[in-house]
Enzyme design. Structure first.
Site, PDB file in Angstrom:
ATOM      1  N   HIS A 155     -23.710  -9.222  40.473  1.00  0.00           N
ATOM      2  CA  HIS A 155     -23.819  -9.679  39.010  1.00  0.00           C
ATOM      3  C   HIS A 155     -25.557  -9.826  38.890  1.00  0.00           C
ATOM      4  CE1 HIS A 155     -23.452 -11.681  35.296  1.00  0.00           C
ATOM      5  NE2 HIS A 155     -24.503 -12.662  35.844  1.00  0.00           N
ATOM      6  N   TYR A 165     -25.524  19.633  23.022  1.00  0.00           N
ATOM      7  CA  TYR A 165     -26.297  19.079  23.968  1.00  0.00           C
ATOM      8  C   TYR A 165     -27.788  19.231  23.593  1.00  0.00           C
ATOM      9  CZ  TYR A 165     -22.519  19.185  27.302  1.00  0.00           C
ATOM     10  OH  TYR A 165     -21.326  18.961  28.033  1.00  0.00           O
TER      11      TYR A 165
HETATM   12  N1  LIG Z   1     -28.183  16.940  29.125  1.00  0.00           N
HETATM   13  C1  LIG Z   1     -27.765  18.486  29.704  1.00  0.00           C
HETATM   14  O1  LIG Z   1     -27.002  18.456  30.577  1.00  0.00           O
HETATM   15  C2  LIG Z   1     -28.145  19.566  28.687  1.00  0.00           C
HETATM   16  C3  LIG Z   1     -28.913  19.270  27.700  1.00  0.00           C
HETATM   17  C4  LIG Z   1     -29.146  20.516  27.077  1.00  0.00           C
HETATM   18  C5  LIG Z   1     -28.471  21.723  27.247  1.00  0.00           C
HETATM   19  N2  LIG Z   1     -27.553  21.645  28.340  1.00  0.00           N
HETATM   20  C6  LIG Z   1     -26.988  22.916  28.571  1.00  0.00           C
HETATM   21  O2  LIG Z   1     -27.357  24.017  27.412  1.00  0.00           O
HETATM   22  C7  LIG Z   1     -26.271  24.634  26.857  1.00  0.00           C
HETATM   23  C8  LIG Z   1     -26.712  24.894  25.663  1.00  0.00           C
HETATM   24  O3  LIG Z   1     -26.763  23.931  24.839  1.00  0.00           O
HETATM   25  P1  LIG Z   1     -26.510  24.020  23.308  1.00  0.00           P
HETATM   26  O4  LIG Z   1     -26.589  22.849  22.700  1.00  0.00           O
HETATM   27  O5  LIG Z   1     -27.477  24.967  22.759  1.00  0.00           O
HETATM   28  O6  LIG Z   1     -25.233  24.676  23.141  1.00  0.00           O
HETATM   29  P2  LIG Z   1     -23.678  23.822  23.065  1.00  0.00           P
HETATM   30  O7  LIG Z   1     -22.681  25.033  23.164  1.00  0.00           O
HETATM   31  O8  LIG Z   1     -23.594  22.923  23.676  1.00  0.00           O
HETATM   32  O9  LIG Z   1     -23.726  23.388  21.459  1.00  0.00           O
HETATM   33  C9  LIG Z   1     -23.921  24.426  20.299  1.00  0.00           C
HETATM   34  C10 LIG Z   1     -23.091  23.594  19.214  1.00  0.00           C
HETATM   35  O10 LIG Z   1     -23.481  24.230  17.954  1.00  0.00           O
HETATM   36  C11 LIG Z   1     -22.522  24.507  17.143  1.00  0.00           C
HETATM   37  N3  LIG Z   1     -22.668  25.808  16.587  1.00  0.00           N
HETATM   38  C12 LIG Z   1     -22.527  26.926  16.788  1.00  0.00           C
HETATM   39  N4  LIG Z   1     -22.889  27.832  16.041  1.00  0.00           N
HETATM   40  C13 LIG Z   1     -23.121  26.914  14.648  1.00  0.00           C
HETATM   41  C14 LIG Z   1     -23.778  27.256  13.223  1.00  0.00           C
HETATM   42  N5  LIG Z   1     -23.944  28.440  13.174  1.00  0.00           N
HETATM   43  N6  LIG Z   1     -24.063  26.312  12.740  1.00  0.00           N
HETATM   44  C15 LIG Z   1     -23.729  24.950  12.954  1.00  0.00           C
HETATM   45  N7  LIG Z   1     -23.327  24.746  14.484  1.00  0.00           N
HETATM   46  C16 LIG Z   1     -23.141  25.888  15.029  1.00  0.00           C
HETATM   47  C17 LIG Z   1     -21.394  24.605  18.130  1.00  0.00           C
HETATM   48  O11 LIG Z   1     -20.101  23.763  17.389  1.00  0.00           O
HETATM   49  C18 LIG Z   1     -21.627  23.571  19.211  1.00  0.00           C
HETATM   50  O12 LIG Z   1     -21.380  22.371  19.021  1.00  0.00           O
HETATM   51  C19 LIG Z   1     -25.256  23.311  26.891  1.00  0.00           C
HETATM   52  O13 LIG Z   1     -24.054  23.740  26.799  1.00  0.00           O
HETATM   53  C20 LIG Z   1     -25.541  22.698  28.122  1.00  0.00           C
HETATM   54  O14 LIG Z   1     -24.493  23.410  29.410  1.00  0.00           O
HETATM   55  C21 LIG Z   1     -27.428  20.708  28.882  1.00  0.00           C
END
Ligand SMILES: NC(=O)c1ccc[n+]([C@@H]2O[C@H](COP(=O)([O-])OP(=O)(O)OC[C@H]3O[C@@H](n4cnc5c(N)ncnc54)[C@H](O)[C@@H]3O)[C@@H](O)[C@H]2O)c1
Ligand SMILES: Cc1cc2nc3c(=O)[nH]c(=O)nc-3n(C[C@H](O)[C@H](O)[C@H](O)COP(=O)(O)OP(=O)(O)OC[C@H]3O[C@@H](n4cnc5c(N)ncnc54)[C@H](O)[C@@H]3O)c2cc1C
Length: 491
Positions: free
Chosen positions: A476, A203
Site C-alpha cells: 500500500h 493508435y
Molecule cells: N503505442 C503503440 O504500441 C503504438 C503506437 C502507434 C502505432 N502503433 C502501431 O502502428 C500501427 C499503425 O497505427 P495506425 O493508428 O496508423 O493504424 P490503426 O490500424 O491502428 O488505426 C487506423 C484507424 O484509422 C481508421 N481509418 C482508416 N481509414 C480511415 C479513413 N479514410 N477515415 C477515417 N478513419 C479511417 C480505422 O478505422 C482505424 O481505427 C498500429 O496498428 C500499431 O500496431 C503502435
C-alpha cells in the site's frame, strides 16, 4: 568482375529484430551482413516508439504544469495576487524547437547505440536498398552514390517493416504539402498547429491528437469506425473518448474525409467530411492534416517474386508459425508479415528464430518455438495509458462458448494511489473464465496502465488465477493493490 560476397546470414531492413539477430549470428561466428536503406534502428527508434514517447513526455509536462493549481502549485505568472482555484489552469508557453530537439537527441542516442553494437560485433552494415535477384542473391542500391553491389547468402531474413498508408483524398494536390502530415513528418514540426485534423482514430491518431492538444493545438479526430481503437471493447473505447473530449478534443465517429481545398482566407484548408451515421456532409477549417489510417508494407521494391516469396493480397509476406516464407532459405520478422505491428512482436520474432536456427550446444535437441499462442500485450500511450493483455470480453465470449465468462470493471477513482495523485481518470477491466479460474484478459485504462497491465500479464504467464491475486498482499499504496478489490466487481 569479382564474384559477389557470400554471407552465412543476411538481413534486409534494420527493424526491431534485425540488430539482435545480426549480433546473435555474428557472435556465433557466422559471417553476417545487414542492409538498411535509410537509418539503423528502423521505425521504432527513428520515427515510431522512441520519438513519439519522447514527445508525449513533453505533452505530459505541459499537462501537469497546466494542472499545477489542482495541487496548489502556481507558475509565477498565474500566482500574482490570485487565490488557488481547483481546475484553473496555469498558463504555459511551448517551445517547439526545444521539444523537437529533445526528441532528436534521444533518437540519435538510441540509433548510434545500435550502430556501435553492430560495428563492434563485426557485422557488415551495407547502407542501401536491397532487392532479390534470385532465391539467395540480393542486389543493393547503395544510398551514398547510387552504385550497385550484389551479395549472396545461405540464409536471408526480411525485416523491412511498413510505412504510413496515404489514402487518396480528392483535392489534396492543391494543398501545401508542408501541412499534410503523416506520423513521421508531424514529428518534425517547429510550430504547434493551430487546428490539427487527424484522419484515423487508431493508435497513431489518438496518441498524436492528445499530444498536440496538450501542446496547445485545437484538435479534431475523424474516425471512420463506430468507436476509437476498434479492437477494444466498446466500453473501454467510450471511456477513452470521454477522456479525450474532457481534454478538449473533438471526436467525430463514423466520419470520413471526403475532399479538401485551400482556405479562401489565408493559410490552411477546408476539409469536407461525411458523417456515415447521419448521411451528412460538412466542411471544417484546419491548419494541418494528419493521416493516421494504418500502414503499408515495404514489400513492393523487394522483387519478392524473383525469390519465390509469396505475399497476401495486401502485400504482406506470408509467414508460417516458424517465420518461414515460401522460400526455404528466407525468413521474415516484424510488421512486414502483417499485424499486430509492435516492437515487442518483432523482438519476439528474433527470439524465436535465434532459438530455432542458433540452438545453444548445451541445450541438446531443441523443440522448435513458434508464434502460435503468443500472449501479446500492448500499451497505447495516451494519458492515461491504455494497457491490454490477452482477450477482450467480446473475444473471450466468442472463444469459450458454453463457459461462464465474467468481467470485473472498476473505476480508477476507487484506487487510493490514483486519488492521492489526482489522476483518477479511466477504468480497469478483467475478463475471467469462472469455470477454470483463469484470467483471460485484462485492460487498464488508467494511470500507469501499462505497468499495471504487466503485473496481470505476469500472473497470466505463470498461470496464476484471479483468486490468488485477490488474496495476495500488495504493498500500500501501489496501483497494483487494486488487484485485491477489482474482483469484487465480477459479473
Ligand atoms: N503505442 C503503440 O504500441 C503504438 C503506437 C502507434 C502505432 N502503433 C502501431 O502502428 C500501427 C499503425 O497505427 P495506425 O493508428 O496508423 O493504424 P490503426 O490500424 O491502428 O488505426 C487506423 C484507424 O484509422 C481508421 N481509418 C482508416 N481509414 C480511415 C479513413 N479514410 N477515415 C477515417 N478513419 C479511417 C480505422 O478505422 C482505424 O481505427 C498500429 O496498428 C500499431 O500496431 C503502435
Ligand atoms: C508513430 C508510431 C509509434 C509507434 N509506437 C509504438 C509503441 O509505442 N510500441 C510499439 O510496440 N510499437 C510502436 N509502433 C510500431 C513499431 O514501430 C513497429 O511495430 C516496429 O518498429 C517493428 O518494426 P519492424 O521490426 O517490422 O521494422 P521497422 O522498425 O519498420 O524497420 C524496417 C527497416 O527496414 C528498412 N527497409 C525497408 N525496405 C528496405 C529495403 N528494401 N532495403 C533495405 N532496408 C529497407 C526501413 O528503412 C526500416 O529502417 C509505432 C509505430 C509508429 C509509426
Amino acid at each position: 568482375m569479382s564474384s559477389p560476397a557470400t554471407y552465412s546470414a543476411l538481413i534486409i531492413g534494420s527493424g526491431q529484430a534485425a540488430t539482435p539477430l545480426a549480433l546473435a549470428f555474428a557472435s556465433a561466428g557466422h559471417k553476417t551482413a545487414l542492409i538498411e536503406r535509410s537509418h539503423i534502428g528502423g521505425c521504432c527508434v527513428n520515427e515510431g516508439c522512441t520519438p513519439t514517447k519522447t514527445l508525449i513526455a513533453s505533452g505530459r509536462a505541459a499537462y501537469i504544469t497546466q494542472r499545477g493549481q489542482d495541487y496548489g502549485i502556481h507558475t509565477q505568472s498565474s500566482k500574482d495576487g490570485k487565490v488557488e482555484v481547483k481546475g484553473k489552469k496555469n498558463e504555459i508557453y511551448v517551445d517547439m524547437l526545444k521539444v523537437r530537439q529533445r526528441k532528436r537527441d534521444i533518437v540519435d542516442q538510441f540509433r548510434s547505440g545500435s550502430e556501435r553494437r553492430l560495428k563492434a560485433a563485426g557485422v557488415d552494415v551495407l547502407m542501401g536498398e536491397g532487392s532479390f535477384v534470385d532465391s539467395n542473391t540480393v542486389k543493393i542500391k547503395m544510398s551514398d552514390d547510387g552504385s550497385e553491389m550484389t551479395v549472396k547468402a545461405e540464409k536471408i531474413f526480411i525485416n523491412v517493416g511498413d510505412r504510413p498508408a496515404l489514402p487518396a483524398l480528392k483535392g489534396v494536390q492543391s494543398i501545401d504539402p508542408k501541412i499534410v502530415l503523416d506520423s513521421t513528418s508531424i514529428q518534425e514540426l517547429d510550430v504547434v498547429p493551430e487546428h490539427l485534423i487527424v484522419v484515423g482514430g487508431g493508435y497513431v491518431g489518438v496518441e498524436f491528437a492528445q499530444l498536440m492538444r496538450r501542446l496547445g493545438a485545437k484538435v479534431t479526430i475523424l474516425q471512420r469506425g463506430k468507436q476509437l481503437l476498434p479492437r477494444e471493447d466498446p466500453d473501454i473505447a467510450v471511456a477513452l473518448k470521454d477522456i479525450l473530449e474532457e481534454d478538449g478534443l473533438v471526436v467525430h465517429l463514423q466520419t470520413e474525409a471526403l475532399d479538401i481545398r485551400p482556405s479562401d482566407s489565408g493559410p490552411g484548408f477546408m476539409l469536407r467530411i461525411g458523417r456515415g451515421d447521419m448521411g451528412l456532409a460538412d466542411a471544417i477549417p484546419g491548419s494541418h492534416l494528419l493521416y493516421a489510417v494504418g500502414r503499408t508494407p515495404n514489400t513492393e521494391s523487394l522483387n519478392l517474386s524473383k525469390a519465390g516469396i509469396a505475399t497476401n493480397p495486401r502485400g504482406y509476406i506470408v509467414a508460417s508459425e516458424f517465420l518461414e516464407t515460401s522460400n526455404p532459405n528466407v525468413f521474415v520478422m516484424g510488421d512486414v508479415k502483417g499485424p499486430p505491428a509492435f516492437t515487442h512482436v518483432s523482438y519476439d520474432d528474433f527470439r524465436i528464430l535465434k532459438h530455432n536456427l542458433l540452438p545453444s550446444s548445451a541445450s541438446g535437441p531443441v523443440a522448435k518455438q513458434s508464434t502460435r499462442n503468443r500472449l501479446l500485450p500492448y500499451v497505447v500511450y495516451t494519458d492515461p495509458q491504455l494497457g491490454h493483455i490477452g482477450l477482450h470480453l467480446h473475444e473471450a465470449l466468442a472463444a469459450f462458448p458454453g463457459h461462464k465468462i465474467k468481467a470485473a470493471k472498476m473505476p480508477m477513482s476507487y484506487v487510493a494511489r490514483a486519488l492521492e495523485t489526482d489522476e483518477t481518470r479511466g477504468v480497469m477491466k478483467a475478463v475471467v473464465n469462472m469455470d477454470t479460474g483463469k484470467i483471460l484478459g485484462f485492460t487498464c485504462l488508467g494511470m500507469e496502465g501499462g505497468e499495471v497491465m504487466s503485473v496481470v500479464q505476469m500472473a497470466m504467464i505463470g498461470n496464476v488465477g484471479w483468486e490468488a491475486l485477490r488474496d495476495a498482499v500488495w504493498a500500500h499504496p501501489t496501483l497494483s493493490e487494486s488487484l485485491n478489490n477489482l474482483w469484487g466487481f465480477l459479473e
